[in-house]
Design a protein around this motif. Structure first.
Motif, PDB file in Angstrom:
ATOM      1  N   PHE A 189       0.883  -1.143   0.083  1.00  0.00           N
ATOM      2  CA  PHE A 189       0.074  -0.080   0.081  1.00  0.00           C
ATOM      3  C   PHE A 189       0.785   1.376   0.015  1.00  0.00           C
ATOM      4  N   LEU A 190       2.149   1.037   0.119  1.00  0.00           N
ATOM      5  CA  LEU A 190       2.977   2.243   0.192  1.00  0.00           C
ATOM      6  C   LEU A 190       3.458   2.838  -0.945  1.00  0.00           C
ATOM      7  N   GLY A 191       3.046   2.447  -2.189  1.00  0.00           N
ATOM      8  CA  GLY A 191       3.531   2.575  -3.640  1.00  0.00           C
ATOM      9  C   GLY A 191       2.578   3.289  -4.293  1.00  0.00           C
ATOM     10  N   LYS A 192       2.012   2.857  -5.391  1.00  0.00           N
ATOM     11  CA  LYS A 192       0.919   3.252  -6.042  1.00  0.00           C
ATOM     12  C   LYS A 192      -0.745   3.212  -5.497  1.00  0.00           C
ATOM     13  N   LEU A 193      -0.849   2.368  -4.292  1.00  0.00           N
ATOM     14  CA  LEU A 193      -2.205   2.120  -3.841  1.00  0.00           C
ATOM     15  C   LEU A 193      -2.124   3.173  -2.780  1.00  0.00           C
ATOM     16  N   ILE A 198     -11.407  -9.593  -8.053  1.00  0.00           N
ATOM     17  CA  ILE A 198     -11.905  -8.886  -8.998  1.00  0.00           C
ATOM     18  C   ILE A 198     -12.380  -7.702  -8.644  1.00  0.00           C
ATOM     19  N   LYS A 199     -13.016  -7.614  -7.411  1.00  0.00           N
ATOM     20  CA  LYS A 199     -13.277  -6.215  -6.789  1.00  0.00           C
ATOM     21  C   LYS A 199     -12.012  -5.275  -6.741  1.00  0.00           C
ATOM     22  N   PHE A 200     -11.047  -5.906  -6.216  1.00  0.00           N
ATOM     23  CA  PHE A 200      -9.698  -5.274  -5.925  1.00  0.00           C
ATOM     24  C   PHE A 200      -9.191  -4.656  -7.281  1.00  0.00           C
ATOM     25  N   PHE A 201      -9.230  -5.206  -8.291  1.00  0.00           N
ATOM     26  CA  PHE A 201      -8.667  -4.687  -9.623  1.00  0.00           C
ATOM     27  C   PHE A 201      -9.702  -3.786 -10.108  1.00  0.00           C
ATOM     28  N   LYS A 202     -11.008  -3.922  -9.868  1.00  0.00           N
ATOM     29  CA  LYS A 202     -11.801  -2.938 -10.569  1.00  0.00           C
ATOM     30  C   LYS A 202     -11.584  -1.615  -9.775  1.00  0.00           C
ATOM     31  N   GLU A 203     -11.317  -1.737  -8.392  1.00  0.00           N
ATOM     32  CA  GLU A 203     -11.026  -0.542  -7.674  1.00  0.00           C
ATOM     33  C   GLU A 203      -9.754   0.189  -8.056  1.00  0.00           C
ATOM     34  N   THR A 204      -8.788  -0.748  -8.254  1.00  0.00           N
ATOM     35  CA  THR A 204      -7.341   0.108  -8.308  1.00  0.00           C
ATOM     36  C   THR A 204      -6.803   0.033  -9.653  1.00  0.00           C
ATOM     37  N   GLY A 205      -7.279  -0.852 -10.562  1.00  0.00           N
ATOM     38  CA  GLY A 205      -6.635  -0.811 -11.857  1.00  0.00           C
ATOM     39  C   GLY A 205      -5.251  -1.190 -12.246  1.00  0.00           C
ATOM     40  N   LYS A 206      -4.558  -0.260 -12.886  1.00  0.00           N
ATOM     41  CA  LYS A 206      -3.307  -0.612 -13.160  1.00  0.00           C
ATOM     42  C   LYS A 206      -2.453  -0.422 -11.960  1.00  0.00           C
ATOM     43  N   ASP A 207      -2.723   0.342 -10.915  1.00  0.00           N
ATOM     44  CA  ASP A 207      -1.947   0.292  -9.736  1.00  0.00           C
ATOM     45  C   ASP A 207      -2.272  -0.772  -8.798  1.00  0.00           C
ATOM     46  N   GLY A 208      -3.302  -1.583  -8.739  1.00  0.00           N
ATOM     47  CA  GLY A 208      -3.405  -2.908  -8.446  1.00  0.00           C
ATOM     48  C   GLY A 208      -2.451  -3.625  -8.885  1.00  0.00           C
ATOM     49  N   TRP A 209      -2.453  -3.724 -10.250  1.00  0.00           N
ATOM     50  CA  TRP A 209      -1.292  -4.770 -11.078  1.00  0.00           C
ATOM     51  C   TRP A 209      -0.158  -4.397 -10.466  1.00  0.00           C
ATOM     52  N   ILE A 210       0.525  -3.193 -10.294  1.00  0.00           N
ATOM     53  CA  ILE A 210       1.801  -2.752  -9.837  1.00  0.00           C
ATOM     54  C   ILE A 210       2.068  -3.336  -8.563  1.00  0.00           C
ATOM     55  N   SER A 211       1.129  -3.081  -7.631  1.00  0.00           N
ATOM     56  CA  SER A 211       1.101  -3.647  -6.187  1.00  0.00           C
ATOM     57  C   SER A 211       1.228  -5.105  -6.011  1.00  0.00           C
ATOM     58  N   LEU A 212       1.300  -5.961  -7.012  1.00  0.00           N
ATOM     59  CA  LEU A 212       1.392  -7.315  -6.973  1.00  0.00           C
ATOM     60  C   LEU A 212       2.767  -7.571  -6.654  1.00  0.00           C
ATOM     61  N   GLY A 213       3.716  -6.498  -6.986  1.00  0.00           N
ATOM     62  CA  GLY A 213       5.140  -6.490  -6.490  1.00  0.00           C
ATOM     63  C   GLY A 213       5.273  -6.924  -5.027  1.00  0.00           C
ATOM     64  N   GLY A 214       4.312  -6.233  -4.276  1.00  0.00           N
ATOM     65  CA  GLY A 214       4.299  -6.405  -2.753  1.00  0.00           C
ATOM     66  C   GLY A 214       3.700  -7.640  -2.314  1.00  0.00           C
ATOM     67  N   VAL A 215       2.681  -7.913  -3.073  1.00  0.00           N
ATOM     68  CA  VAL A 215       1.685  -9.394  -2.666  1.00  0.00           C
ATOM     69  C   VAL A 215       2.921 -10.695  -2.740  1.00  0.00           C
ATOM     70  N   LEU A 216       3.605 -10.643  -3.727  1.00  0.00           N
ATOM     71  CA  LEU A 216       4.463 -11.800  -3.870  1.00  0.00           C
ATOM     72  C   LEU A 216       5.551 -11.700  -2.692  1.00  0.00           C
ATOM     73  N   LEU A 217       5.649 -10.827  -1.894  1.00  0.00           N
ATOM     74  CA  LEU A 217       6.765 -10.793  -0.914  1.00  0.00           C
ATOM     75  C   LEU A 217       5.971 -11.808   0.292  1.00  0.00           C
ATOM     76  N   SER A 218       4.546 -12.250   0.339  1.00  0.00           N
ATOM     77  CA  SER A 218       4.089 -13.124   1.256  1.00  0.00           C
ATOM     78  C   SER A 218       4.659 -14.572   0.973  1.00  0.00           C
ATOM     79  N   ILE A 219       5.300 -14.777  -0.196  1.00  0.00           N
ATOM     80  CA  ILE A 219       5.841 -16.263  -0.353  1.00  0.00           C
ATOM     81  C   ILE A 219       7.242 -16.092  -0.531  1.00  0.00           C
ATOM     82  N   THR A 220       7.853 -15.327   0.017  1.00  0.00           N
ATOM     83  CA  THR A 220       9.380 -15.137  -0.334  1.00  0.00           C
ATOM     84  C   THR A 220       9.819 -16.327   0.737  1.00  0.00           C
ATOM     85  N   GLY A 221      10.770 -17.131   0.509  1.00  0.00           N
ATOM     86  CA  GLY A 221      11.226 -17.942   1.245  1.00  0.00           C
ATOM     87  C   GLY A 221      10.759 -19.536   0.858  1.00  0.00           C
ATOM     88  N   THR A 222       9.664 -19.291   0.061  1.00  0.00           N
ATOM     89  CA  THR A 222       9.389 -20.725  -0.396  1.00  0.00           C
ATOM     90  C   THR A 222      10.054 -21.709  -1.106  1.00  0.00           C
TER      91      THR A 222
END
Length: 773
Positions: free
Chosen positions: A38-42, A246-270
């Motif tokens: 959330f501290l980037g485009k979101l 789906i609601k998330f991407f409708k709300e955030t659009g392109k910014d939501g796609w860019i924020s996926l770089g933060g989501v993938l930190l949840s699986i670091t160390g896998t």
């Protein structure tokens, strides 16, 4: 029933230990995930819909990649119990001629650890395999992909300690706002220096001690997540539905796609689950992940989302703000310790990968210290440790922000997964020999997910994501240059082998004086006589009574059983007293400096001589045109051989040395005595060989064994080429740069082959030779 109970108890113990080695990194991700999202485009989309969608993304990412891909599928693709990028590459090299170093032998395929999976070939996979084997450039691309994945894991080893420790220590600013960023940075750097300084102690001691820390941490985040879910917003449970994505991407659009770089930190160390498989079992890792890691992480992320949905302003410090006041300090201490454990795990994995690269000829020779007598994979590499420390401190001081480091970290992590998916699809096709549709379905399904995350991470290359790209390119360049130079040097040896007709023309004396002793001629060639032999013969007037061409090679299996390690054969007819010994190691084997190599070698050759006189298939070894057949000699069998009587005697010093080494001069004896005075371990005991009183032994065999014993008592000399590799003048500018600058620099600044092979310096003879490749 008793056996199953023992198996279950062993797996439970291994599952407990895995918490301290495998899951430290993955379990500490809640410290920084929501902040990074959330501290980037979101920043302009910080509302309940976006928070619910972010949790739904995290839940399905955890479910599809760590749980489905790694736990259910990838853990089944072990290489005789070993996991990781190089384990998959090793499987592929065994099921197809994908290796670029042409030193594979038919005898290697008879190793007990070599075969894997069904033997029947599928028509499509066979034709595709032949296509890849035929095109050398495609095999080169495959190697580059593997090296790139390994380089990204090393990049993880730099970034994980930085982001984990900095995120944990930043919790101090939640309760003490007066603490400056500079003080947080200083404390983090002190912890990091201490972490790397403790690596020489061995991770096996630290891991067992820290397993309770990770378990306490998991239970803490589980109950905190459960508390926050119930107190702040129980409706968050609904966000498990993909509808909220789906609601998330409708709300955030392109910014939501860019924020996926933060989501993938949840699986670091896998990746550590698969890379560290050799220390545990697949069942124990599945047990730990399914019963503890997965539910605790899901509940924690759910609780943080519930808290943030009602406290939007707490996003910059989402984890620490969500902790109830009375338990803040205990959780802060546990979080800091857990971050250190997470860093420890990836540093250990980095050491293991460098060792595997080194064994497969893809990394310069470095000092490898084995810190555990029981866990073979626990290694410490001083040079790599201090390089990692300098790089980690540089990144921590340079960025000072977990969000920027997170951008780099996410790209490194997802790139490794991307490479692993490709290699796994090839393993399904060639090693498992499944239908090509199954392999394609696996590849497309997971790549369709991972491509989205990689593309989002690539957008953040200017904001810190360039770090792992630069680091991986540097490490990959080092690996590829070393492998390229090694391969060119090997091919030079291969094409400049000494003709056996030339040797036979010299006669049994080789046209020179044969002096007492054994000459061990080290070469990378598994067949033929190396060029350094003729170079030595033409420049010196004498050679040893017994010659042994020794080749230490790595085979594409994790471990080679001791009874299969030695391959012994004969070079030229019996009267020449020339032998070949190939010593085979797996990429996870330890080349111990135990001082018994010479004795094992003599016993193995004696066993071969005896076997050759009895078994008819070796009668063609007297052939005048080819090397004789090679036999696998068990070191266990050799130690109990009936060919020689082995006795241990105390070294009585110089006065008695001459009684059975009369061929040596007083000067040599005094030099040897002075050396042994400085090395008491050598003087402690000496092995002596004698022939048994066997009247039925073939006289020719007895004479040969007697010559072998006398040569051993006269002394052993290690002869090794000191090579200078240069590019031909007709070579391209790029090749000359790689060989004359890159490869020469690496050779000058890495450990010498004599040190890496534990060759005693006093017995070493180096033969200088220039290789024009």
């Amino acid at each position: 029933m008793q056996l199953s109970w023992l198996s279950l108890s062993r797996n439970l113990l291994l599952a407990y230990q895995s918490f301290g080695v495998v899951y430290g990194d993955l379990s500490t991700s809640p410290l920084y995930v929501y902040r990074s999202i959330f501290l980037g485009k979101l920043q302009k989309h910080q509302n309940e819909i976006a928070i619910f969608g972010a949790f739904s993304l995290i839940f399905w990412t955890l479910t599809l990649i760590p749980l489905l891909k790694y736990v259910f599928i990838l853990l089944s693709a072990d290489d005789n119990g070993e996991g990781g990028t190089f384990a998959l590459y090793s499987l592929l090299c065994r099921h197809g001629k994908f290796s670029l170093l042409p030193n594979q032998q038919a005898a290697d395929e008879e190793l007990s650890a070599y075969n894997y999976g069904p033997s029947s070939d599928v028509a499509v996979s066979s034709s595709l395999k032949r296509f890849l084997e035929k095109h050398k450039k495609l095999r080169g691309v495959l190697l580059i992909v593997v090296l790139f994945g390994a380089s990204m894991v090393i990049g993880d080893g730099v970034l994980t300690p930085s982001i984990s420790v900095l995120s944990a220590v930043s919790g101090l600013q939640v309760t003490e706002p007066k603490i400056s960023d500079g003080l947080v940075l200083l404390i983090s750097c002190v912890i990091l220096v201490g972490l790397f300084a403790l690596q020489h102690c061995g991770t096996h001691r630290v891991a067992f001690f820290f397993a309770p820390v990770v378990i306490i941490w998991l239970f803490s985040i589980f109950f905190i997540g459960l508390y926050n879910t119930i107190r702040w917003n129980p409706e968050i449970v609904r966000a498990i539905s993909p509808y909220y994505i789906i609601k998330f991407f409708k709300e955030t659009g392109k910014d939501g796609w860019i924020s996926l770089g933060g989501v993938l930190l949840s699986i670091t160390g896998t990746e550590a689950m698969f890379a560290d498989l050799g220390h545990f079992t697949a069942f124990s890792i599945r047990l730990a992940f399914g019963l503890a890691i997965y539910p605790c992480l899901v509940v924690q992320y759910m609780g943080q989302a519930a808290f943030l949905s009602k406290n939007i302003s707490s996003i910059p410090n989402s984890f620490y703000d969500s902790i109830p006041g009375p338990v803040f300090w205990p959780v802060f201490v546990i979080a800091t310790l857990a971050a250190i454990v997470g860093s420890q795990a990836i540093i250990t994995a980095t050491f293991s990968i460098v060792k595997q690269c080194n064994a497969l000829g893809c990394f310069p020779r470095v000092k490898i210290v084995h810190t555990s007598k029981h866990i073979y994979g626990q290694v410490y590499i001083p040079e790599i440790n201090w390089i990692l420390m300098v790089l980690t401190l540089s990144i921590t001081i340079g960025f000072r922000d977990t969000t920027l480091i997170g951008n780099a970290y996410g790209l490194a992590c997802m790139t490794v997964m991307f490479v692993t998916t490709l290699l796994m699809a090839l393993v399904i096709l060639f090693a498992w020999q499944r239908n090509i549709l199954f392999a394609v379905a696996f590849l497309l399904f997971f790549w369709s997910i991972e491509v989205v995350y990689v593309s989002a991470a690539l957008i953040k290359v200017p904001q810190g994501g360039w770090v792992p790209v630069v680091l991986s390119c540097i490490f990959m360049a080092i690996m590829f240059i070393w492998h390229y130079g090694t391969r060119k040097k090997y091919n030079f040896d291969l094409h400049n082998k000494v003709s056996l007709k030339w040797i036979l023309g010299l006669g049994p004396s080789l046209g020179i004086v044969r002096v007492p002793g054994i000459g061990l001629i080290y070469s990378e060639l598994a067949t033929g006589v190396p060029a350094i032999f003729s170079h030595f013969v033409t420049n010196l007037p004498a050679f040893h009574q017994v010659l042994v061409f020794v080749c230490v090679k790595s085979v594409p299996v994790p471990f080679v059983a001791p009874e299969e390690r030695f391959l012994i054969g004969r070079v030229c007819p019996r009267s020449y007293r020339m032998y070949r010994c190939i010593i085979r190691y797996g990429y996870k084997d330890i080349q111990r400096d135990d001082g018994y190599f010479e004795n094992q070698l003599i016993q193995s050759i004696a066993e071969f001589i005896q076997m050759e006189s009895v078994e008819p298939q070796f009668t063609n070894s007297e052939s005048s045109s080819l090397d004789g057949r090679m036999a696998v000699i068990s070191t266990n069998t050799a130690q109990s051989t009936s060919s020689l009587i082995v006795s241990e005697i105390e070294d009585l010093g110089l006065s008695n040395l001459s009684s059975f080494q009369s061929g040596r001069s007083i000067t040599l004896q005094s030099l040897r005595s002075a050396y042994e005075d400085e090395n008491p371990r050598v003087r402690s005991r000496r092995v002596r060989f004698q022939l048994p009183q066997n009247q039925g032994m073939d006289p020719a065999v007895r004479d040969e064994l007697m010559d072998l014993i006398q040569a051993k008592e006269a002394g052993v000399a290690y002869i090794m080429g000191h090579s200078y590799v240069k590019a031909r003048r007709s070579s391209s500018f790029l090749k000359r740069s790689v060989i004359d600058i890159g490869y020469s620099f690496l050779r000058k600044n890495c450990r010498g082959p004599a040190v890496a092979l534990n060759i005693p310096h006093i017995s070493l003879i180096e033969v200088g030779m220039i290789y024009y490749v």
